[in-house]
Scaffold this motif. Structure first.
Motif, PDB file in Angstrom:
ATOM      1  N   SER A 214       0.883  -1.232   0.034  1.00 12.68           N
ATOM      2  CA  SER A 214      -0.101   0.074  -0.139  1.00 12.68           C
ATOM      3  C   SER A 214       0.825   1.379   0.087  1.00 12.68           C
ATOM      4  CB  SER A 214      -0.907  -0.083   1.307  1.00 12.68           C
ATOM      5  OG  SER A 214      -0.275   0.052   2.327  1.00 12.68           O
ATOM      6  N   THR A 215       0.308   2.431  -0.517  1.00 15.40           N
ATOM      7  CA  THR A 215       1.137   3.628  -0.525  1.00 15.40           C
ATOM      8  C   THR A 215       1.018   4.362   0.668  1.00 15.40           C
ATOM      9  OG1 THR A 215       0.909   3.602  -2.962  1.00 15.40           O
ATOM     10  CG2 THR A 215       1.594   5.594  -1.988  1.00 15.40           C
ATOM     11  N   VAL A 216       1.892   4.708   1.173  1.00 17.41           N
ATOM     12  CA  VAL A 216       1.735   5.508   2.477  1.00 17.41           C
ATOM     13  C   VAL A 216       2.482   6.434   2.891  1.00 17.41           C
ATOM     14  CG1 VAL A 216       0.514   3.587   3.851  1.00 17.41           C
ATOM     15  CG2 VAL A 216       2.870   3.772   3.928  1.00 17.41           C
ATOM     16  N   ARG A 217       2.285   7.636   3.536  1.00 15.92           N
ATOM     17  CA  ARG A 217       3.122   8.708   3.712  1.00 15.92           C
ATOM     18  C   ARG A 217       4.066   8.372   4.658  1.00 15.92           C
ATOM     19  NH1 ARG A 217      -0.802  14.066   3.597  1.00 15.92           N
ATOM     20  NH2 ARG A 217      -2.158  13.118   2.151  1.00 15.92           N
ATOM     21  N   ALA A 218       5.305   8.915   4.730  1.00 21.49           N
ATOM     22  CA  ALA A 218       6.449   8.769   5.686  1.00 21.49           C
ATOM     23  C   ALA A 218       5.785   9.063   7.033  1.00 21.49           C
ATOM     24  CB  ALA A 218       7.673   9.563   5.446  1.00 21.49           C
ATOM     25  N   ARG A 219       6.139   8.426   7.874  1.00 23.20           N
ATOM     26  CA  ARG A 219       5.617   8.766   9.417  1.00 23.20           C
ATOM     27  C   ARG A 219       6.351   9.471  10.339  1.00 23.20           C
ATOM     28  NH1 ARG A 219       5.017   2.509  10.685  1.00 23.20           N
ATOM     29  NH2 ARG A 219       6.835   2.651   9.665  1.00 23.20           N
ATOM     30  N   PRO A 220       5.864   9.870  11.431  1.00 27.44           N
ATOM     31  CA  PRO A 220       6.588  10.551  12.307  1.00 27.44           C
ATOM     32  C   PRO A 220       7.617   9.470  12.959  1.00 27.44           C
ATOM     33  CG  PRO A 220       4.263  11.261  12.678  1.00 27.44           C
ATOM     34  CD  PRO A 220       4.323  10.293  11.362  1.00 27.44           C
ATOM     35  N   LEU A 221       8.602  10.023  13.705  1.00 25.95           N
ATOM     36  CA  LEU A 221       9.434   8.891  14.410  1.00 25.95           C
ATOM     37  C   LEU A 221       8.716   8.259  15.307  1.00 25.95           C
ATOM     38  CD1 LEU A 221      12.987  11.066  14.715  1.00 25.95           C
ATOM     39  CD2 LEU A 221      12.309   9.072  13.209  1.00 25.95           C
ATOM     40  N   VAL A 222       7.788   8.842  16.210  1.00 30.07           N
ATOM     41  CA  VAL A 222       7.174   8.440  17.287  1.00 30.07           C
ATOM     42  C   VAL A 222       6.314   7.033  16.694  1.00 30.07           C
ATOM     43  CG1 VAL A 222       5.160   9.626  17.276  1.00 30.07           C
ATOM     44  CG2 VAL A 222       6.055   8.537  19.432  1.00 30.07           C
ATOM     45  N   ASP A 223       5.821   7.173  15.459  1.00 31.72           N
ATOM     46  CA  ASP A 223       4.949   6.052  14.935  1.00 31.72           C
ATOM     47  C   ASP A 223       5.844   5.108  14.387  1.00 31.72           C
ATOM     48  OD1 ASP A 223       2.815   7.527  15.413  1.00 31.72           O
ATOM     49  OD2 ASP A 223       2.507   8.439  13.458  1.00 31.72           O
ATOM     50  N   ILE A 224       7.131   5.431  13.760  1.00 30.49           N
ATOM     51  CA  ILE A 224       8.209   4.268  13.631  1.00 30.49           C
ATOM     52  C   ILE A 224       8.397   3.584  14.766  1.00 30.49           C
ATOM     53  CG2 ILE A 224      10.353   3.955  12.551  1.00 30.49           C
ATOM     54  CD1 ILE A 224       9.790   6.394  10.708  1.00 30.49           C
ATOM     55  N   ALA A 225       8.678   4.285  15.888  1.00 25.26           N
ATOM     56  CA  ALA A 225       9.142   3.608  17.123  1.00 25.26           C
ATOM     57  C   ALA A 225       8.411   2.728  17.706  1.00 25.26           C
ATOM     58  CB  ALA A 225       9.512   4.575  18.203  1.00 25.26           C
ATOM     59  N   LEU A 226       6.976   2.957  17.731  1.00 30.19           N
ATOM     60  CA  LEU A 226       5.861   2.041  18.199  1.00 30.19           C
ATOM     61  C   LEU A 226       5.688   0.786  17.380  1.00 30.19           C
ATOM     62  CD1 LEU A 226       3.123   4.904  19.183  1.00 30.19           C
ATOM     63  CD2 LEU A 226       4.594   3.342  20.655  1.00 30.19           C
ATOM     64  N   GLU A 227       5.883   0.969  16.132  1.00 31.42           N
ATOM     65  CA  GLU A 227       6.030  -0.238  15.279  1.00 31.42           C
ATOM     66  C   GLU A 227       7.201  -0.911  15.464  1.00 31.42           C
ATOM     67  OE1 GLU A 227       4.269  -0.394  10.573  1.00 31.42           O
ATOM     68  OE2 GLU A 227       6.656  -0.263  10.704  1.00 31.42           O
ATOM     69  N   ASN A 228       8.098  -0.559  15.627  1.00 33.16           N
ATOM     70  CA  ASN A 228       9.430  -1.013  15.858  1.00 33.16           C
ATOM     71  C   ASN A 228       9.271  -2.018  16.850  1.00 33.16           C
ATOM     72  OD1 ASN A 228      12.307  -1.347  14.844  1.00 33.16           O
ATOM     73  ND2 ASN A 228      12.616  -0.614  16.908  1.00 33.16           N
ATOM     74  N   ILE A 229       8.675  -1.666  17.938  1.00 33.13           N
ATOM     75  CA  ILE A 229       8.451  -2.375  19.207  1.00 33.13           C
ATOM     76  C   ILE A 229       7.847  -3.719  18.906  1.00 33.13           C
ATOM     77  CG2 ILE A 229       7.374  -2.632  21.391  1.00 33.13           C
ATOM     78  CD1 ILE A 229       7.900   0.585  21.627  1.00 33.13           C
ATOM     79  N   VAL A 230       6.556  -3.368  18.378  1.00 35.65           N
ATOM     80  CA  VAL A 230       5.628  -4.653  17.994  1.00 35.65           C
ATOM     81  C   VAL A 230       6.193  -5.483  16.806  1.00 35.65           C
ATOM     82  CG1 VAL A 230       3.510  -5.399  16.854  1.00 35.65           C
ATOM     83  CG2 VAL A 230       3.557  -3.294  18.723  1.00 35.65           C
ATOM     84  N   GLU A 231       6.541  -4.869  15.816  1.00 36.76           N
ATOM     85  CA  GLU A 231       7.046  -5.860  14.687  1.00 36.76           C
ATOM     86  C   GLU A 231       8.357  -6.060  14.600  1.00 36.76           C
ATOM     87  OE1 GLU A 231       4.755  -6.662  12.580  1.00 36.76           O
ATOM     88  OE2 GLU A 231       3.352  -5.478  13.152  1.00 36.76           O
ATOM     89  N   GLY A 232       9.350  -5.155  15.292  1.00 45.34           N
ATOM     90  CA  GLY A 232      10.717  -5.734  15.229  1.00 45.34           C
ATOM     91  C   GLY A 232      11.141  -6.420  16.592  1.00 45.34           C
ATOM     92  N   PHE A 233      10.709  -5.972  17.723  1.00 43.91           N
ATOM     93  CA  PHE A 233      11.092  -6.792  18.835  1.00 43.91           C
ATOM     94  C   PHE A 233      10.163  -8.234  18.963  1.00 43.91           C
ATOM     95  CE2 PHE A 233      12.314  -2.887  21.707  1.00 43.91           C
ATOM     96  CZ  PHE A 233      13.492  -2.730  20.965  1.00 43.91           C
ATOM     97  N   VAL A 234       8.949  -7.964  19.001  1.00 41.65           N
ATOM     98  CA  VAL A 234       8.013  -9.006  19.315  1.00 41.65           C
ATOM     99  C   VAL A 234       7.931  -9.769  17.957  1.00 41.65           C
ATOM    100  CG1 VAL A 234       5.493  -9.574  19.861  1.00 41.65           C
ATOM    101  CG2 VAL A 234       6.418  -7.588  20.668  1.00 41.65           C
ATOM    102  N   ARG A 235       7.509  -9.483  16.887  1.00 42.31           N
ATOM    103  CA  ARG A 235       7.584 -10.260  15.827  1.00 42.31           C
ATOM    104  C   ARG A 235       8.608 -10.890  15.423  1.00 42.31           C
ATOM    105  NH1 ARG A 235       2.080 -10.618  14.073  1.00 42.31           N
ATOM    106  NH2 ARG A 235       0.888  -8.675  13.886  1.00 42.31           N
TER     107      ARG A 235
END
Length: 168
Positions: free
Chosen positions: A98-119
């Motif tokens: 999907s085409t999405v806009r660049a996100r703020p750093l805080v949104d990247i950080a939250l996703e990094n916790i779930v998708e990076g650490f956990v998954r």
């Protein structure tokens, strides 16, 4: 009767990812492998997006390059799992980015916790378990490679988190 749906947690998932369609007539193993191939391909999309976003936010070049290497590894996993799925009567479908806009750093950080650490950590653990339980040498080899790479991706998530903590 529909075949059981097994939940696979394999690496990063991009935002907005649709669930893969079931493969009609496939064996249980073939369906599982097709779904795993789909999720690995989706993970490559997530790493490509993450690399672009980190670059836009002036992250260190080494982090961006690590995301690009992770993308290549996930594509390789998707192809390997796709071939195994086909050997078991299932043809995986590719995910649609999907085409999405660049996100703020805080949104990247939250996703990094779930998708990076956990998954990624769970994916590494699950693949290591599957490798130990695999009855055929090829399946064992593939799962060992997946486990090794998912551990690297979990470590990358930690490196990204350290940079994000300083940047936010």
């Amino acid at each position: 009767m529909q075949p059981p749906k097994y939940r696979i947690v394999e690496g990063r998932r991009p935002a907005g990812l649709a669930e893969p369609r079931s493969v009609r007539g496939a064996s249980l193993l073939g369906g599982y492998l097709a779904r795993a191939a789909y999720l690995e391909a989706a993970s490559s999309i997530a790493f490509a997006r993450l690399a672009r976003e980190l670059e836009l936010h002036d992250a260190p070049r080494a982090l961006v390059a690590s995301c690009q290497r992770a993308r290549a590894a996930e594509l390789k996993h998707a192809r390997t799992l796709g071939r195994l799925a086909e050997q078991h009567g299932a043809r995986p479908t590719p995910p649609k980015p999907s085409t999405v806009r660049a996100r703020p750093l805080v949104d990247i950080a939250l996703e990094n916790i779930v998708e990076g650490f956990v998954r990624s950590t769970y994916g590494a653990t699950a693949a290591a378990f599957r490798a130990r339980r695999a009855e055929d040498p090829e399946g064992r080899r593939v799962m060992e490679e997946l486990a090794r790479d998912e551990r690297v991706h979990a470590e990358l998530a930690f490196e990204i988190a350290l940079w994000l903590q300083a940047a936010i």
